[in-house]
Design a protein around this motif. Structure first.
Motif, PDB file in Angstrom:
ATOM      1  N   LYS A  95       0.833  -1.213   0.000  1.00 39.03           N
ATOM      2  CA  LYS A  95       0.000   0.000   0.000  1.00 39.03           C
ATOM      3  C   LYS A  95       0.863   1.257   0.000  1.00 39.03           C
ATOM      4  O   LYS A  95       0.543   2.229  -0.678  1.00 39.03           O
ATOM      5  N   HIS A  96       1.959   1.228   0.744  1.00 38.35           N
ATOM      6  CA  HIS A  96       2.817   2.407   0.853  1.00 38.35           C
ATOM      7  C   HIS A  96       3.955   2.428  -0.168  1.00 38.35           C
ATOM      8  O   HIS A  96       4.818   3.304  -0.122  1.00 38.35           O
ATOM      9  N   GLY A  97       3.956   1.456  -1.091  1.00 37.86           N
ATOM     10  CA  GLY A  97       4.896   1.481  -2.203  1.00 37.86           C
ATOM     11  C   GLY A  97       6.305   0.992  -1.917  1.00 37.86           C
ATOM     12  O   GLY A  97       7.215   1.255  -2.704  1.00 37.86           O
ATOM     13  N   TYR A  98       6.506   0.252  -0.843  1.00 35.65           N
ATOM     14  CA  TYR A  98       7.849  -0.246  -0.525  1.00 35.65           C
ATOM     15  C   TYR A  98       8.209  -1.513  -1.300  1.00 35.65           C
ATOM     16  O   TYR A  98       9.382  -1.750  -1.579  1.00 35.65           O
ATOM     17  N   VAL A  99       7.207  -2.321  -1.617  1.00 34.14           N
ATOM     18  CA  VAL A  99       7.412  -3.550  -2.390  1.00 34.14           C
ATOM     19  C   VAL A  99       6.195  -3.764  -3.287  1.00 34.14           C
ATOM     20  O   VAL A  99       5.136  -3.177  -3.068  1.00 34.14           O
ATOM     21  N   ASN A 100       6.349  -4.632  -4.277  1.00 28.39           N
ATOM     22  CA  ASN A 100       5.222  -4.983  -5.145  1.00 28.39           C
ATOM     23  C   ASN A 100       4.440  -6.176  -4.620  1.00 28.39           C
ATOM     24  O   ASN A 100       3.247  -6.296  -4.876  1.00 28.39           O
ATOM     25  N   LYS A 101       5.122  -7.059  -3.911  1.00 25.56           N
ATOM     26  CA  LYS A 101       4.484  -8.248  -3.330  1.00 25.56           C
ATOM     27  C   LYS A 101       4.693  -8.201  -1.825  1.00 25.56           C
ATOM     28  O   LYS A 101       5.830  -8.030  -1.356  1.00 25.56           O
ATOM     29  N   TRP A 102       3.615  -8.400  -1.068  1.00 27.79           N
ATOM     30  CA  TRP A 102       3.734  -8.245   0.381  1.00 27.79           C
ATOM     31  C   TRP A 102       4.684  -9.238   1.018  1.00 27.79           C
ATOM     32  O   TRP A 102       5.291  -8.945   2.030  1.00 27.79           O
ATOM     33  N   GLN A 103       4.881 -10.390   0.412  1.00 26.39           N
ATOM     34  CA  GLN A 103       5.807 -11.374   0.986  1.00 26.39           C
ATOM     35  C   GLN A 103       7.273 -10.955   0.831  1.00 26.39           C
ATOM     36  O   GLN A 103       8.155 -11.533   1.447  1.00 26.39           O
ATOM     37  N   ASP A 104       7.535  -9.922   0.034  1.00 23.89           N
ATOM     38  CA  ASP A 104       8.907  -9.450  -0.170  1.00 23.89           C
ATOM     39  C   ASP A 104       9.376  -8.446   0.881  1.00 23.89           C
ATOM     40  O   ASP A 104      10.557  -8.115   0.921  1.00 23.89           O
ATOM     41  N   TRP A 105       8.475  -7.947   1.721  1.00 25.04           N
ATOM     42  CA  TRP A 105       8.873  -6.989   2.751  1.00 25.04           C
ATOM     43  C   TRP A 105       9.502  -7.765   3.913  1.00 25.04           C
ATOM     44  O   TRP A 105       8.852  -8.607   4.531  1.00 25.04           O
ATOM     45  N   PRO A 106      10.772  -7.514   4.216  1.00 26.03           N
ATOM     46  CA  PRO A 106      11.470  -8.330   5.219  1.00 26.03           C
ATOM     47  C   PRO A 106      11.077  -8.044   6.665  1.00 26.03           C
ATOM     48  O   PRO A 106      11.385  -8.854   7.547  1.00 26.03           O
ATOM     49  N   TYR A 107      10.396  -6.936   6.936  1.00 21.33           N
ATOM     50  CA  TYR A 107      10.101  -6.549   8.311  1.00 21.33           C
ATOM     51  C   TYR A 107       8.633  -6.770   8.647  1.00 21.33           C
ATOM     52  O   TYR A 107       7.946  -5.890   9.156  1.00 21.33           O
ATOM     53  N   SER A 108       8.160  -7.965   8.349  1.00 25.97           N
ATOM     54  CA  SER A 108       6.774  -8.318   8.650  1.00 25.97           C
ATOM     55  C   SER A 108       6.671  -9.833   8.821  1.00 25.97           C
ATOM     56  O   SER A 108       7.622 -10.570   8.573  1.00 25.97           O
ATOM     57  N   SER A 109       5.491 -10.253   9.197  1.00 23.49           N
ATOM     58  CA  SER A 109       5.233 -11.682   9.379  1.00 23.49           C
ATOM     59  C   SER A 109       4.689 -12.331   8.114  1.00 23.49           C
ATOM     60  O   SER A 109       4.326 -13.509   8.124  1.00 23.49           O
ATOM     61  N   ALA A 110       4.652 -11.615   7.003  1.00 21.75           N
ATOM     62  CA  ALA A 110       4.052 -12.136   5.772  1.00 21.75           C
ATOM     63  C   ALA A 110       4.721 -13.414   5.279  1.00 21.75           C
ATOM     64  O   ALA A 110       4.034 -14.381   4.936  1.00 21.75           O
ATOM     65  N   ALA A 111       6.033 -13.433   5.234  1.00 21.10           N
ATOM     66  CA  ALA A 111       6.733 -14.633   4.746  1.00 21.10           C
ATOM     67  C   ALA A 111       6.460 -15.828   5.646  1.00 21.10           C
ATOM     68  O   ALA A 111       6.231 -16.948   5.162  1.00 21.10           O
ATOM     69  N   GLN A 112       6.438 -15.604   6.960  1.00 27.26           N
ATOM     70  CA  GLN A 112       6.124 -16.678   7.904  1.00 27.26           C
ATOM     71  C   GLN A 112       4.708 -17.189   7.682  1.00 27.26           C
ATOM     72  O   GLN A 112       4.459 -18.393   7.727  1.00 27.26           O
ATOM     73  N   TYR A 113       3.783 -16.254   7.468  1.00 27.95           N
ATOM     74  CA  TYR A 113       2.400 -16.621   7.219  1.00 27.95           C
ATOM     75  C   TYR A 113       2.302 -17.529   5.993  1.00 27.95           C
ATOM     76  O   TYR A 113       1.638 -18.556   6.012  1.00 27.95           O
ATOM     77  N   LEU A 114       3.001 -17.145   4.931  1.00 24.69           N
ATOM     78  CA  LEU A 114       2.929 -17.920   3.695  1.00 24.69           C
ATOM     79  C   LEU A 114       3.557 -19.305   3.828  1.00 24.69           C
ATOM     80  O   LEU A 114       3.161 -20.229   3.115  1.00 24.69           O
ATOM     81  N   THR A 115       4.523 -19.463   4.715  1.00 25.18           N
ATOM     82  CA  THR A 115       5.083 -20.804   4.922  1.00 25.18           C
ATOM     83  C   THR A 115       4.163 -21.666   5.793  1.00 25.18           C
ATOM     84  O   THR A 115       4.278 -22.878   5.777  1.00 25.18           O
ATOM     85  N   SER A 116       3.241 -21.022   6.513  1.00 28.94           N
ATOM     86  CA  SER A 116       2.338 -21.793   7.386  1.00 28.94           C
ATOM     87  C   SER A 116       1.058 -22.236   6.675  1.00 28.94           C
ATOM     88  O   SER A 116       0.334 -23.080   7.180  1.00 28.94           O
ATOM     89  N   VAL A 117       0.769 -21.623   5.534  1.00 32.02           N
ATOM     90  CA  VAL A 117      -0.415 -22.012   4.754  1.00 32.02           C
ATOM     91  C   VAL A 117       0.013 -22.260   3.310  1.00 32.02           C
ATOM     92  O   VAL A 117       1.059 -21.803   2.883  1.00 32.02           O
ATOM     93  N   SER A 118      -0.799 -22.968   2.568  1.00 35.45           N
ATOM     94  CA  SER A 118      -0.476 -23.212   1.162  1.00 35.45           C
ATOM     95  C   SER A 118      -0.727 -21.935   0.346  1.00 35.45           C
ATOM     96  O   SER A 118      -1.449 -21.034   0.778  1.00 35.45           O
ATOM     97  N   LYS A 119      -0.134 -21.894  -0.838  1.00 37.53           N
ATOM     98  CA  LYS A 119      -0.333 -20.759  -1.741  1.00 37.53           C
ATOM     99  C   LYS A 119      -1.818 -20.603  -2.079  1.00 37.53           C
ATOM    100  O   LYS A 119      -2.350 -19.494  -2.123  1.00 37.53           O
ATOM    101  N   GLU A 120      -2.491 -21.727  -2.285  1.00 40.71           N
ATOM    102  CA  GLU A 120      -3.916 -21.716  -2.613  1.00 40.71           C
ATOM    103  C   GLU A 120      -4.744 -21.168  -1.448  1.00 40.71           C
ATOM    104  O   GLU A 120      -5.677 -20.393  -1.630  1.00 40.71           O
TER     105      GLU A 120
END
Length: 159
Positions: free
Chosen positions: A114-139
């Protein structure tokens, strides 16, 4: 959800990669002491959001204020700007429903986009997004996004 911003939205948190990373770690350690669970977080250069569960919001706000004060003091010393106001305070938003909770989780993870720091939310290193995506499937993550959209977040639909 706890939200806090830097005074005048200045990017004090994100002065450099080391500072934002250390702040993220320190914030999470502080909040772990005061909460039952932390479900999602995103730390940006000038503000942060954390979705958590606590039974004592008043104590959490007091301790968070102290944390902000210690952090401000250290950063001002580091930056040679003693007395500068760093944080503008914090605010909490109680979750009104499961739908509100799930949309808030999506909102927090999407905040760097939303604030223009990355194009994909999983690419922002200072959040729980990547962890979230490893805990659930892509689907499952894609379905969650469709089921709990953020396009009208906060417009009274989340009750």
């Amino acid at each position: 959800m706890m939200t806090a911003a830097c005074f005048d939205h200045a990017p004090h948190i994100g002065k450099n990669a080391q500072r934002i990373s250390e702040f993220e770690n320190s914030l999470l350690l502080e909040l772990e002491k005061l909460s039952n669970s932390i479900f999602a977080h995103a730390v940006l250069p000038n503000h942060y959001h954390v979705l958590l569960e606590t039974y004592d919001i008043a104590k959490l706000r007091i301790e968070l204020g102290k944390f902000h004060g210690r952090t401000s003091f250290n950063w001002n010393k580091e930056d040679g700007t003693q007395g500068r106001k760093v944080f503008h305070g914090s605010a909490e938003t109680a979750m009104k429903s499961e739908r509100h909770f799930q949309a808030t989780l999506n909102y927090i993870h999407n905040n760097p986009v939303k604030h223009g720091y990355v194009n994909k939310w999983q690419d922002w290193p200072y959040s729980s997004a990547a962890q979230y995506l490893t805990s659930v499937s892509k689907e499952e993550a894609a379905q969650h996004w469709l089921e709990y959209p953020i396009d009208r977040y906060g417009e009274d639909w989340d009750v």
